[in-house]
Design a protein around this motif. Structure first.
Motif, short mmCIF file in Angstrom:
data_model
loop_
_atom_site.label_atom_id
_atom_site.label_comp_id
_atom_site.label_asym_id
_atom_site.label_seq_id
_atom_site.Cartn_x
_atom_site.Cartn_y
_atom_site.Cartn_z
N THR A 1 30.09 16.45 58.79
CA THR A 1 31.47 16.50 59.30
C THR A 1 31.50 15.93 60.65
O THR A 1 32.76 16.06 61.21
N ALA A 2 30.46 15.41 61.41
CA ALA A 2 30.88 14.69 62.61
C ALA A 2 29.65 13.57 63.03
O ALA A 2 28.49 13.99 62.43
N VAL A 3 29.77 12.85 63.56
CA VAL A 3 28.72 11.81 63.99
C VAL A 3 28.83 11.44 65.57
O VAL A 3 30.10 11.24 65.96
N ARG A 4 28.05 11.71 66.31
CA ARG A 4 28.04 11.40 67.82
C ARG A 4 26.97 10.28 68.17
O ARG A 4 25.92 10.63 67.87
N MET A 5 27.49 9.55 69.09
CA MET A 5 26.35 8.39 69.60
C MET A 5 25.53 9.34 70.67
O MET A 5 26.54 9.46 71.67
N LEU A 6 24.52 9.29 70.83
CA LEU A 6 23.60 9.93 71.91
C LEU A 6 23.08 8.56 72.84
O LEU A 6 23.06 8.74 73.89
N VAL B 1 31.58 1.23 67.00
CA VAL B 1 31.10 2.68 66.88
C VAL B 1 32.29 3.66 66.13
O VAL B 1 32.10 4.29 65.14
N PRO B 2 33.88 3.54 66.46
CA PRO B 2 34.47 4.35 65.65
C PRO B 2 34.75 4.07 64.24
O PRO B 2 34.72 4.59 63.40
N THR B 3 34.56 2.48 63.96
CA THR B 3 34.57 2.37 62.44
C THR B 3 33.29 2.80 61.82
O THR B 3 33.43 3.12 60.73
N LEU B 4 32.01 2.71 62.51
CA LEU B 4 31.08 3.08 61.82
C LEU B 4 30.90 4.36 61.47
O LEU B 4 30.47 4.87 60.52
N ILE B 5 31.58 5.18 62.63
CA ILE B 5 31.63 6.82 62.27
C ILE B 5 32.64 7.12 61.24
O ILE B 5 32.52 7.87 60.30
N GLU B 6 33.75 6.28 60.99
CA GLU B 6 34.66 6.57 60.19
C GLU B 6 34.37 6.39 58.77
O GLU B 6 34.68 7.21 57.83
N GLU B 7 33.45 5.20 58.40
CA GLU B 7 33.02 4.86 57.34
C GLU B 7 31.68 5.85 56.94
O GLU B 7 31.77 6.21 55.70
N THR B 8 31.14 6.49 57.81
CA THR B 8 29.95 7.25 57.55
C THR B 8 30.77 8.83 56.95
O THR B 8 30.33 9.30 55.78
N GLN C 1 33.56 9.22 55.52
CA GLN C 1 34.03 8.79 53.98
C GLN C 1 32.90 8.38 53.00
O GLN C 1 33.13 9.10 52.08
N ALA C 2 31.82 7.71 53.31
CA ALA C 2 30.67 7.45 52.63
C ALA C 2 29.97 8.71 52.17
O ALA C 2 29.27 8.88 51.29
N GLN C 3 29.93 9.51 53.31
CA GLN C 3 28.87 10.69 53.41
C GLN C 3 27.42 10.16 52.96
O GLN C 3 26.85 10.78 52.50
N SER C 4 27.34 8.96 53.73
CA SER C 4 25.98 8.43 53.71
C SER C 4 25.67 7.29 54.66
O SER C 4 26.65 7.13 55.50
N ALA C 5 24.47 6.79 54.83
CA ALA C 5 24.29 5.47 55.73
C ALA C 5 24.46 4.28 54.95
O ALA C 5 24.27 3.42 55.50
#
Length: 236
Positions: A77-82, A94-101, A103-107
């Motif tokens: 449901t969410a990804v945050r960069m530490l 980063v925003p593109t990577l998170i958005e694709e994650t 959508q894909a629900q995977s790495a």
């Protein structure tokens, strides 16, 4: 006058590279943040809950990369960069990577052009978080176990104060508050000094009924409001 003309030509020629140079307008991601706006893509929405898992820290030639993933069941449901490289191309990627994650629900996400190293580190840390969540799910008690015993992480609302935004994240074990973490706080020495006291009193009181810390009244008020919102969301 004839001598002045060559000097003028040379001066103009020297300025051409300056005129043609355009500084990058990309901005680096906040630690939190951040990155894309916290409320929309890198942090749990106010009042949300779920399992929060940190991925491994991946050392790259550009800098360390580490993600934190929030799951609702098996859904990301969410990804945050530490941690991330302090570089404009990383901030833009980063925003593109998170958005694709999401959508894909995977790495299984594409490499962002110009940020190959960050993309590789992101996928590795993300996959580690996904693997840890899967292992946790397989080792968890059966569905018949009482829900009250489950660990739950809830983000309180973001409270805007005159000193800056305040937001807390609360971990519950059943109905017991076991940890409080600051997601947002004013960048001020008195706030930094006050936060440990506010958290300690919260763990003792097991509520938002904590005293105002001297010299940090505004932060204390925002802390209590965000904390109460998290408590209310957990009980909902």
């Amino acid at each position: 006058m004839k001598r002045a003309l060559p000097v003028l030509v040379l001066s103009v020629a020297g300025l051409v590279p300056v005129w043609r140079y355009e500084p990058s307008t990309s901005t680096s991601a906040a630690e939190a943040p951040a990155s894309a706006p916290a409320a929309s893509s890198t942090a749990p929405a106010s009042g949300s809950s779920g399992l929060v898992v940190k991925g491994t820290t991946v050392a790259t030639e550009k800098g360390d990369v580490q993600v934190e993933v929030t799951f609702d069941g098996d859904t990301i449901t969410a990804v945050r960069m530490l941690k991330q490289p302090d570089h404009p191309q990383t901030a833009a990627a980063v925003p593109t990577l998170i958005e694709e994650t999401l959508q894909a629900q995977s790495a299984d996400v594409d490499t962002v052009s110009g940020a190959t190293v960050t993309s590789d580190g992101y996928r590795e840390s993300l996959q580690a978080a996904i693997d840890a969540q899967a292992a946790s799910a397989s080792a968890s008690p059966s569905a018949s176990a009482p829900e009250a015993d489950a660990s739950q992480v809830v983000a309180g609302s973001t409270v805007a104060t005159e000193k800056g935004d305040v937001q807390v994240e609360v971990t519950f074990e059943g109905d017991t508050i076991t940890a409080v973490r600051m997601l947002k706080q004013p960048n001020h020495p008195q706030t930094a000094a006050a936060v440990p006291t506010l958290i300690e009193e919260t763990l003792q009181a097991q509520s938002a009924d904590v005293d105002t810390v001297s010299g940090a009244t505004v932060t204390s008020d925002g802390y209590r409001e965000s904390l109460q919102a998290a408590i209310d969301a957990k009980g909902a």
